[in-house]
Design an enzyme around this catalytic site. Structure first.
Site, mmCIF file in Angstrom:
data_model
loop_
_atom_site.group_PDB
_atom_site.id
_atom_site.type_symbol
_atom_site.label_atom_id
_atom_site.label_comp_id
_atom_site.label_asym_id
_atom_site.label_seq_id
_atom_site.Cartn_x
_atom_site.Cartn_y
_atom_site.Cartn_z
ATOM 1 N N ARG A 193 0.844 -1.189 0.000
ATOM 2 C CA ARG A 193 0.000 0.000 0.000
ATOM 3 C C ARG A 193 0.879 1.239 0.000
ATOM 4 O O ARG A 193 1.898 1.305 0.684
ATOM 5 C CB ARG A 193 -0.916 0.016 1.233
ATOM 6 C CG ARG A 193 -2.079 -0.963 1.164
ATOM 7 C CD ARG A 193 -3.110 -0.549 0.121
ATOM 8 N NE ARG A 193 -4.294 -1.393 0.117
ATOM 9 C CZ ARG A 193 -4.445 -2.481 -0.639
ATOM 10 N NH1 ARG A 193 -3.440 -2.863 -1.446
ATOM 11 N NH2 ARG A 193 -5.569 -3.176 -0.614
ATOM 12 N N GLU B 51 -2.537 7.522 -5.239
ATOM 13 C CA GLU B 51 -2.651 6.957 -6.585
ATOM 14 C C GLU B 51 -4.054 7.026 -7.168
ATOM 15 O O GLU B 51 -4.236 6.894 -8.388
ATOM 16 C CB GLU B 51 -2.218 5.489 -6.567
ATOM 17 C CG GLU B 51 -3.144 4.575 -5.782
ATOM 18 C CD GLU B 51 -2.640 3.139 -5.723
ATOM 19 O OE1 GLU B 51 -3.424 2.242 -6.053
ATOM 20 O OE2 GLU B 51 -1.473 2.922 -5.342
ATOM 21 N N HIS C 220 -0.068 -0.426 -9.887
ATOM 22 C CA HIS C 220 -0.831 -1.307 -9.002
ATOM 23 C C HIS C 220 -1.290 -2.566 -9.751
ATOM 24 O O HIS C 220 -2.478 -2.927 -9.748
ATOM 25 C CB HIS C 220 -2.045 -0.568 -8.417
ATOM 26 C CG HIS C 220 -2.478 -1.112 -7.079
ATOM 27 N ND1 HIS C 220 -2.832 -0.312 -6.021
ATOM 28 C CD2 HIS C 220 -2.618 -2.385 -6.631
ATOM 29 C CE1 HIS C 220 -3.177 -1.062 -4.991
ATOM 30 N NE2 HIS C 220 -3.049 -2.320 -5.336
#
Length: 350
Positions: free
Chosen positions: A254, A283, A315
């Site tokens: 994260r 993000e 991601h």
């Protein structure tokens, strides 16, 4: 049950549609935008919603969803039902739930479910691949060769064999990452976790008593812990200063685990050798969308992208066929369980 699926991408549409084909009683509406205060109105008339990691599900959004009679697939247990005796559910299509205000959900009687484990191998393999990329500079070599440049200057790396790797967090992903590095690359793998795993030793992982003790020894540090109040900014000015000069830092967990301002300072000073990031703390505005024709207004994000020794992906560590299929199957099963019994093995407790 009518379910609004926010933040839909093609792989979500394909996998969820396949998972629901053999299911009766669930009707999916696929919505492109992510959930936030503005898009919450699209949930009108739906009993449940399904969201992903960068959807906003704070108190304000939950209040709006509650007004619209929404059910969630990310679960809170042992809560009184709302006065109208209808259940409310939110189904998360991920393991983490830091984007959901669980206290607010509890007050509203909203039940939230998640997919607790769907891609530990995928994320671990990606983390190791990211280590190899920044250490051996695959990405730079690829671009050079495509332009006809076969010089090796600037592509010097180092061998992983015999190097010390530190893992922050030894859940399923951390354990698999450690096993790959210890048994596959002959690394000395250390770990720090307030909840040690009894499986660590079998995977070639050795625990150390304190985070500082681990960081001072490591050539590579890889993050594999959830984002909580205790772990937010666990990588900061102080912990970065504990690391060896030239350390390689990897984050596939994260974004909020790293204080980006601290990381930039460490990069500018030359203390950090290389960084691999699959996540970024802010993000949500850019990831899972095509931002190639947009100006990046986040100056911190833009600065990180400008460093020659920072390698960033969007991601994608979890993104494998197996993981997407497992996410879809578990999400649909969570919704079926909630509708049938009002509970689920994957309810999130507070």
């Amino acid at each position: 049950m009518k379910v609004a699926v926010f933040g839909t991408r093609k792989y979500d549409l394909d996998s969820l549609s396949a998972a629901v084909n053999a299911t009766t009683g669930i009707e999916l509406k696929f919505i492109d935008p992510s959930l936030d205060m503005t898009t919450s109105l699209l949930a009108e008339g739906y009993e449940a919603i399904s969201i992903f990691v960068n959807d906003t599900c704070n108190d304000d959004v939950l209040q709006e969803l509650h007004k619209r009679g929404v059910v969630c697939s990310a679960a809170i247990t042992e809560l009184p039902l709302p006065a109208d005796d209808t259940q409310k559910y939110i189904a998360l299509r991920c393991a983490g739930y830091n984007n959901v205000d669980l206290s607010a959900a509890a007050k509203l009687g909203i039940k939230v479910t998640r997919v607790p484990s769907y891609a530990p191998e995928a994320v671990a393999e990606f983390a190791v691949g990211m280590i190899m990329t920044v250490v051996r500079k695959y990405h730079k070599s690829f671009l050079r060769v495509r332009e006809g440049n076969f010089l090796l200057d600037g592509l010097m790396g180092f061998s992983l064999a015999g190097k010390t790797v530190g893992l922050i967090g030894t859940g399923k992903i951390g354990l698999i990452t450690g096993r790959i590095l210890a048994k596959g690359f002959c690394c000395n793998v250390l770990a720090h976790d307030p909840y040690p795993s009894p499986e660590a030793a079998d995977n070639g992982i050795k625990y150390v008593d304190t985070l500082e003790e681990m960081l001072r020894q490591c050539d590579i540090v890889s993050l594999h812990c959830p984002l909580t109040a205790q772990t937010r900014y666990i990588i900061n000015d102080d912990t970065l200063a504990m690391m060896k000069p030239g350390v390689v830092l990897i984050n596939t967990s994260r974004g909020g685990l790293i204080d980006s301002y601290s990381l930039i300072r460490a990069l500018k000073s030359g203390h950090i050798g290389a960084v691999g990031l699959d996540v970024y703390e802010r993000e949500a505005e850019y990831f899972f969308a095509d931002s190639s024709a947009k100006i990046i207004h986040d100056d911190v994000f833009a600065r990180l992208l400008s460093f020659y020794n920072v390698f960033m992906t969007g991601h994608q560590a979890y993104l494998t066929q197996e993981a997407i299929r497992r996410i879809a199957d578990t999400t649909i099963q969570n919704l079926k369980d909630l509708e049938a019994t009002g509970t689920s093995p994957n309810l999130i407790s507070i």
